[in-house]
Design a protein around this motif. Structure first.
Motif, PDB file in Angstrom:
ATOM      1  N   ALA A 216     -10.850   7.026  -1.134  1.00 22.75           N
ATOM      2  CA  ALA A 216     -10.410   7.914  -2.216  1.00 22.75           C
ATOM      3  C   ALA A 216      -9.295   7.272  -3.023  1.00 22.75           C
ATOM      4  O   ALA A 216      -8.504   6.469  -2.508  1.00 22.75           O
ATOM      5  CB  ALA A 216      -9.952   9.255  -1.652  1.00 22.75           C
ATOM      6  N   LEU A 217      -9.219   7.640  -4.298  1.00 20.42           N
ATOM      7  CA  LEU A 217      -8.280   7.015  -5.225  1.00 20.42           C
ATOM      8  C   LEU A 217      -6.841   7.121  -4.742  1.00 20.42           C
ATOM      9  O   LEU A 217      -6.073   6.162  -4.839  1.00 20.42           O
ATOM     10  CB  LEU A 217      -8.414   7.662  -6.609  1.00 20.42           C
ATOM     11  CG  LEU A 217      -7.529   7.072  -7.722  1.00 20.42           C
ATOM     12  CD1 LEU A 217      -7.868   5.609  -7.938  1.00 20.42           C
ATOM     13  CD2 LEU A 217      -7.712   7.865  -9.012  1.00 20.42           C
ATOM     14  N   ILE A 218      -6.462   8.279  -4.187  1.00 19.52           N
ATOM     15  CA  ILE A 218      -5.079   8.473  -3.770  1.00 19.52           C
ATOM     16  C   ILE A 218      -4.676   7.503  -2.663  1.00 19.52           C
ATOM     17  O   ILE A 218      -3.570   6.941  -2.677  1.00 19.52           O
ATOM     18  CB  ILE A 218      -4.836   9.934  -3.330  1.00 19.52           C
ATOM     19  CG1 ILE A 218      -3.352  10.135  -2.995  1.00 19.52           C
ATOM     20  CG2 ILE A 218      -5.737  10.315  -2.149  1.00 19.52           C
ATOM     21  CD1 ILE A 218      -2.998  11.571  -2.707  1.00 19.52           C
ATOM     22  N   PHE A 219      -5.587   7.249  -1.723  1.00 16.19           N
ATOM     23  CA  PHE A 219      -5.256   6.341  -0.621  1.00 16.19           C
ATOM     24  C   PHE A 219      -5.230   4.891  -1.096  1.00 16.19           C
ATOM     25  O   PHE A 219      -4.381   4.107  -0.653  1.00 16.19           O
ATOM     26  CB  PHE A 219      -6.258   6.511   0.518  1.00 16.19           C
ATOM     27  CG  PHE A 219      -6.220   7.872   1.153  1.00 16.19           C
ATOM     28  CD1 PHE A 219      -5.097   8.302   1.840  1.00 16.19           C
ATOM     29  CD2 PHE A 219      -7.294   8.747   1.058  1.00 16.19           C
ATOM     30  CE1 PHE A 219      -5.048   9.551   2.424  1.00 16.19           C
ATOM     31  CE2 PHE A 219      -7.256  10.001   1.636  1.00 16.19           C
ATOM     32  CZ  PHE A 219      -6.122  10.417   2.316  1.00 16.19           C
ATOM     33  N   LEU A 226       2.725   1.398  -2.741  1.00 18.62           N
ATOM     34  CA  LEU A 226       3.793   1.611  -1.776  1.00 18.62           C
ATOM     35  C   LEU A 226       4.081   0.324  -1.005  1.00 18.62           C
ATOM     36  O   LEU A 226       3.177  -0.493  -0.790  1.00 18.62           O
ATOM     37  CB  LEU A 226       3.409   2.713  -0.782  1.00 18.62           C
ATOM     38  CG  LEU A 226       3.327   4.142  -1.325  1.00 18.62           C
ATOM     39  CD1 LEU A 226       2.867   5.092  -0.219  1.00 18.62           C
ATOM     40  CD2 LEU A 226       4.660   4.593  -1.892  1.00 18.62           C
ATOM     41  N   PRO A 227       5.329   0.114  -0.590  1.00 15.63           N
ATOM     42  CA  PRO A 227       5.633  -1.047   0.265  1.00 15.63           C
ATOM     43  C   PRO A 227       4.776  -0.997   1.527  1.00 15.63           C
ATOM     44  O   PRO A 227       4.501   0.082   2.072  1.00 15.63           O
ATOM     45  CB  PRO A 227       7.122  -0.861   0.594  1.00 15.63           C
ATOM     46  CG  PRO A 227       7.665  -0.017  -0.517  1.00 15.63           C
ATOM     47  CD  PRO A 227       6.543   0.894  -0.918  1.00 15.63           C
ATOM     48  N   SER A 228       4.362  -2.155   1.999  1.00 14.45           N
ATOM     49  CA  SER A 228       3.442  -2.210   3.138  1.00 14.45           C
ATOM     50  C   SER A 228       4.027  -1.548   4.378  1.00 14.45           C
ATOM     51  O   SER A 228       3.295  -0.913   5.152  1.00 14.45           O
ATOM     52  CB  SER A 228       3.081  -3.668   3.450  1.00 14.45           C
ATOM     53  OG  SER A 228       4.253  -4.434   3.714  1.00 14.45           O
ATOM     54  N   VAL A 229       5.347  -1.658   4.571  1.00 11.97           N
ATOM     55  CA  VAL A 229       5.951  -1.035   5.747  1.00 11.97           C
ATOM     56  C   VAL A 229       5.883   0.486   5.653  1.00 11.97           C
ATOM     57  O   VAL A 229       5.723   1.178   6.674  1.00 11.97           O
ATOM     58  CB  VAL A 229       7.410  -1.514   5.940  1.00 11.97           C
ATOM     59  CG1 VAL A 229       8.316  -1.010   4.815  1.00 11.97           C
ATOM     60  CG2 VAL A 229       7.948  -1.075   7.305  1.00 11.97           C
ATOM     61  N   VAL A 230       5.973   1.039   4.433  1.00  8.21           N
ATOM     62  CA  VAL A 230       5.860   2.485   4.240  1.00  8.21           C
ATOM     63  C   VAL A 230       4.436   2.939   4.558  1.00  8.21           C
ATOM     64  O   VAL A 230       4.225   3.958   5.220  1.00  8.21           O
ATOM     65  CB  VAL A 230       6.258   2.878   2.810  1.00  8.21           C
ATOM     66  CG1 VAL A 230       5.985   4.368   2.567  1.00  8.21           C
ATOM     67  CG2 VAL A 230       7.725   2.569   2.560  1.00  8.21           C
TER      68      VAL A 230
END
Length: 270
Positions: A216-219, A226-230
């Motif tokens: 899905a677009l949101i994911f 978003l930063p990879s750690v987040v």
């Protein structure tokens, strides 16, 4: 697992024995086991020492609180703040334990000249999805055994979700057995069987949901911006509310209190 072993393992009896001799995923090519170097050996040894020190320091912080530093309410809420905080701390403790064990075993196997695949790849802080967490980062030795011993045989007859669920249920049953064979028993606490399996079923369902809505677009936007750690912490949060289904009995059975004997601790006198 006949017919599902890694490539070249079944090429000779020597390869098969070498593969099953060590509790890690040793690497092979057409000539046999890949040879490790002394440079790799000392690299693993240094990382093992660092992990031992880190684990000892982390246990020094949690041990005075019996590995439950935050108070938990009397209800059964999955979103109790104290429970969530304890779950997060114990999840990190498990990762440190497994990472330390992995480097310790790597140090031994590399001493015997065997090159091995990864054991733990920092899943809590570097995973991009539930399937990445469980399939490519967390305890890859057990993952490989379950993939070849359960997932692939089931997948040859049934759907991908059925095969995945079967592997997670097998993992749950295995961990239930570990509780029954815990050397710290008998103890004042009696394990409650079934929770480990429910925890793994939950994670199988997360992977099933990922297969359905992960595109899905949101994911995809979250992964991109978003930063990879987040992103990795959000992945961990998906299982955090039920993590105590897995960790509770290990904490109450003094599994970690017994384990800390092998690590350097800092004891503060009151």
């Amino acid at each position: 697992m006949f017919g599902y072993l890694p490539k070249h393992v079944e090429d000779s009896l020597y390869n098969t024995i070498a593969y099953n001799l060590f509790p890690v995923e040793c690497k092979f090519d057409a000539k046999g086991p890949l040879k490790s170097t002394w440079q790799q050996h000392w690299q693993y040894a240094r990382k093992f020492v660092v992990c031992v020190i880190l684990l000892g320091g982390y246990c020094s912080i949690l041990s005075p609180y019996n590995y439950e530093p935050f108070e938990v309410g009397d209800g059964l809420s999955l979103f109790d703040i104290g429970q969530l905080a304890n779950n997060a701390l114990i999840a990190l403790l498990f990762q440190l334990y497994l990472t330390t064990d992995g480097y310790g075993i790597f140090t031994i196997t590399s001493f015997f000249g065997m090159q091995q695949g990864p054991f733990m790849l920092n899943p809590i802080f570097e995973s991009s999805s539930p399937s990445d967490f469980w399939g490519r980062r967390w305890n890859l030795v057990v993952h490989g055994l379950l993939k070849r011993g359960v997932y692939k045989p089931v997948r040859s007859k049934f759907s991908r979700f059925t095969a995945s669920m079967s592997a997670f249920i097998a993992s749950g049953i295995f961990h239930e057995w570990l509780l029954s064979d815990d050397p710290s028993l008998p103890s004042p606490h009696s394990p409650t069987y079934g929770r480990n399996t429910l925890f793994f079923v939950w994670n199988a369902m997360l992977i099933g949901m990922e297969q359905i809505i992960g595109g899905a677009l949101i994911f995809q936007a979250m992964k991109k911006h978003l930063p990879s750690v987040v992103v990795s912490l959000l992945v961990s949060l998906a299982a955090l509310p039920v993590a105590h289904w897995f960790t509770f009995d290990y904490v109450k059975d003094d599994f970690f209190r017994d384990g800390q004997i092998g690590f350097p601790l800092v004891v503060l006198q009151r």
